[in-house]
Design an enzyme around this catalytic site. Structure first.
Site: not given
Ligand code: NOJ
Length: 740
Positions: A289
């Site tokens: 993430d």
């Molecule tokens: C953080 C989030 O937790 C995740 O779900 C998302 O896909 C990413 N950012 C990218 O935006």
């Protein structure tokens, strides 16, 4: 002789190269060669820096343009993927640097959070889950993929399949709710929708099951917080939707931000190498993430940047999102032997193979003309309307106040959310445009007769003054009905939007109290991304309709439902507590030795509240009424590997056509470990004409009856109960036995 030898050599090279490939063309450039073989060939040509570069994903578009370094990195072959870069001018320009400017010409994989639509915005995932209609969710995902593809994207960070049982956690809106069975069906459906049979096809994108794993159990519902989850809960509750996504062919997984039992998910080798790849045979690649590799330091797992990169990559996190520790520290770690070349190569191979499968080596660019022909077409908007209609859940309808008569004299539409376009879209609305959304006020105007008077007042939200409330009450004077839109704005749920309170924000409850005092009937419409405390509404208002954040066509869908053009048939995919103090509260809990009993002091309950939820999981009314009868379970006894057939009849006993979601639950009565008091194991949404009845049949076999015990997955001998009905409470009851 010499000539023969050289002809033979050329022939051997030609055959090895495969038909159709010209002499000298590397194997990896041959579209007919197998993706794995192409990836292996390409890997063999890469420098260490290029390898780490392919594992790098950067947030590509910043304030409407590229970050400086990205074009250069692409040219150097060091940009594997971006998130947020989209639309032909941006995507194609960056892609050109990678494909035509870099040594090996490896294309960039463009990713974006396309969660519930790209431009045509559907209900938020929790609302979509309330449809109990996986085929419809699959269609919505397929439309989202088509739109995303048309702007150059080839990868979405969806579906989010985290089980969430704590409505304080703002991200509950992004998933399917509290139940692993419903969550699994939707996870698989969404993967199929995004990817189709072949994610390399035009109009399809790679799916990404996230967040692996246990993120939804964040302690105290506070986003990014730690989780402590038993093996039994992981196996039986949190893992199943991920397994369903993997089985449906999800191309990628994303690790989670949370620390899980002392090991942050982004370095959790046990889950990545052990469960996901080892046990489940997942062949795709895993992305971290956003900066979660770097965050291993704050977690207290990694000592420094280099340590974080080594721990994440060695655990099997193939691609690093946004932080750049692999690229910056990886080569030195490799040279020093802290990182194994085999681990590095395995990750690069997985990323390259996915890129070959995605077809982007052959089709790296997007046609700039495609977008206009694809986005938000009338057909897609029709689907968004159908999706919104099916997501609505009727919570209360005393004395059949609803549906309203379209010829009614005066309607007062009260509440800021009734006239707010952005709040119809919800969290993660990609490139959805608030301007494209239909509000409830517009929907009402379109649904009533020309003679009907419609007045609006925004009433009370955060920061409302006394006179705002007074104006709303004045506007409602003489109304035949008041439609009160209450709930949360779109940014009150989603990422980093946890709450300690589940009450209606601002002065909305006060507004409802004053509207009730007018004496005119009040129908409340609730827009929200999480269960809220609606006890006062349930006790004091005649009608309550749960609308979630219903997407572009949401206002129209709600109005068509209020005025009887449509009949609500959704059911709650998550329990609604009476108060935040009951959280976590979910239907599939284990029993206690002293089950709640209002008459027994020493039983599992509260002294200041009922132990029961306000609205249970699976609950939802309709303008129609349905009757269940004739539950049969056969045979009465099976072996652990056997199957029982559960069948029963559902009849529409009203004079109105409507949808019902028939639900089947089981309870394993006793065994070597305890199990929930009920587990959902089958459901079907069906449309029934007035008086129509249908017999439904469900098969329950090892997959439905089994449980992950300490010793492994098993169906244990003993008694099982079966329930069939319209929610997780009550219903018809039967039983059968599993014999040793
Ligand atoms: C953080 C989030 O937790 C995740 O779900 C998302 O896909 C990413 N950012 C990218 O935006």
């Amino acid at each position: 002789m010499k000539d023969h030898k050289s002809i033979l050599a050329v022939l051997i090279i030609f055959l090895a190269a495969g038909p159709g490939r010209g002499a000298g063309l590397p194997l990896y450039k041959d579209p007919k060669a197998a993706p794995a073989a192409r990836a292996a060939d390409l890997l063999g040509r890469m420098t260490v820096e290029e390898k780490f570069g392919q594992l790098q994903q950067l947030d590509g578009l910043w304030e409407g343009n590229y970050r400086e370094e990205h074009l250069k990195l692409a040219r150097e072959g060091k940009l594997g993927s971006t998130l947020n870069v989209r639309t032909a001018p941006f995507a194609n320009k960056l892609q050109k640097e990678a494909v035509e400017g870099s040594r090996l010409g490896i294309p960039v994989l463009f990713a974006f959070d396309v969660i519930h639509g790209y431009r045509t915005i559907f209900p938020v995932p929790l609302g979509e889950s309330a449809q109990w209609d996986p085929a419809l969710a699959e269609q919505a995902a397929s439309v989202a993929a088509e739109e995303a593809y048309s702007v150059g994207l080839k990868w979405t960070f969806a579906p989010m399949v985290d089980i969430a049982r704590d409505p304080r956690w703002g991200r509950i809106v992004e998933g399917s709710g509290e139940d692993p069975y419903l969550g699994s069906k939707l996870a698989a459906a969404r993967v199929r929708g995004f990817q189709g049979a072949d994610f390399g096809a035009p109009g399809k994108v790679l799916a990404c099951a996230k967040h692996w794993a246990g993120y939804g159990a964040a302690e105290a519902g506070r986003d990014y917080n730690n989780t402590d989850i038993s093996e039994s809960s992981l196996r039986n509750i949190y893992f199943p939707p991920f397994k369903a996504a993997a089985d449906a062919g999800a191309a990628t997984f994303m690790t989670a931000f949370n620390d899980l039992n002392g090991l942050p998910s982004t370095a959790n080798k046990r889950n990545l190498a052990g469960v996901l790849r080892g046990e489940w045979g997942f062949k795709g690649f895993v992305v971290s993430d956003y900066t979660s590799v770097k965050e291993l330091i704050a977690h207290g797992l990694a000592a420094d940047d280099g340590d974080a990169a080594v721990k994440a990559l060695s655990a099997g996190v193939d691609m690093e999102m946004v932080s750049a520790l692999y690229r910056e520290t990886g080569p030195a770690a490799l040279a020093a032997g802290r990182l194994s070349a085999a681990d590095l190569d395995a990750s690069v191979l997985r990323v390259l193979e996915a890129k070959f499968r995605a077809g982007i080596f052959e089709h790296p660019y997007i046609d700039p003309a495609l977008e206009a022909a694809t986005l938000k077409t009338p057909e897609k908007l029709r689907l968004a309307l159908a999706a919104a209609l099916k997501s609505l859940v009727l919570l209360k309808n005393e004395n059949a106040l609803l549906p309203l008569d379209p010829k009614i004299g005066k309607v007062a539409v009260i509440g800021a959310l009734a006239d707010s376009r952005a709040d119809m879209l919800g969290s993660w609305s990609a490139d959805g445009k608030p301007a494209d959304a239909v509000t409830l006020l517009e929907g009402v105007k379109a649904s009533v007769s020309p003679a009907t008077e419609v007045v609006f007042s925004s009433g009370a939200f955060a920061g409302a003054a006394d006179e705002d409330l007074a104006k709303a009450v004045a506007a409602a004077a003489g109304a035949d009905v008041i439609i009160a839109a209450v709930g949360e704005t779109f940014d009150m749920s989603g990422e980093a939007a946890s709450r300690v309170s589940l009450s209606l924000p601002g002065r909305q409850l006060e507004l409802l109290e004053r509207l009730k005092k007018t004496g005119h009937p009040v129908a409340a419409v609730v827009f929200n991304g999480r269960p809220l405390e609606l006890g006062w509404l349930q006790e004091n208002l005649p009608a309550v309709l749960e609308a979630w954040q219903p997407g572009l066509q949401g206002g129209l869908a709600v109005a068509q439902t209020l005025f009887g053009k449509a009949n609500p048939g959704g059911k709650l995919p998550v329990t609604f507590p009476r108060s935040v103090g009951q959280v976590p509260i979910y239907y599939a809990h284990r029993n206690t030795g002293r089950p709640p009993n209002p008459k027994e002091k020493y039983s599992s309950k509260y002294i200041d509240s009922s132990f029961e939820p306000l609205y249970p999981f699976g609950y939802g009314l309709s303008y129609s009424s349905f009757a269940y009868s004739g539950l049969e379970v056969s045979p009465p006894a099976i072996k652990p590997g056997g199957k029982v057939r559960v069948s029963f009849e559902v009849k529409n006993v009203s004079r109105r056509a409507g949808d019902e979601v028939a639900q089947v639950y089981i309870k394993d009565e006793a065994g070597s470990e305890t199990r929930p008091v009920r587990e959902l194991k089958g459901f079907q949404r069906l449309a029934l004409a007035p008086g129509e009845s249908r017999r439904l049949t469900f098969e329950l076999g090892p997959e439905e009856l089994g449980w992950h015990y300490t010793g492994g997955f098993a169906v244990e001998p003993g008694g099982f109960k079966v329930y069939a009905g319209s929610s997780s409470v009550g219903g018809l009851e039967a039983s059968f036995k599993v014999e040793p």
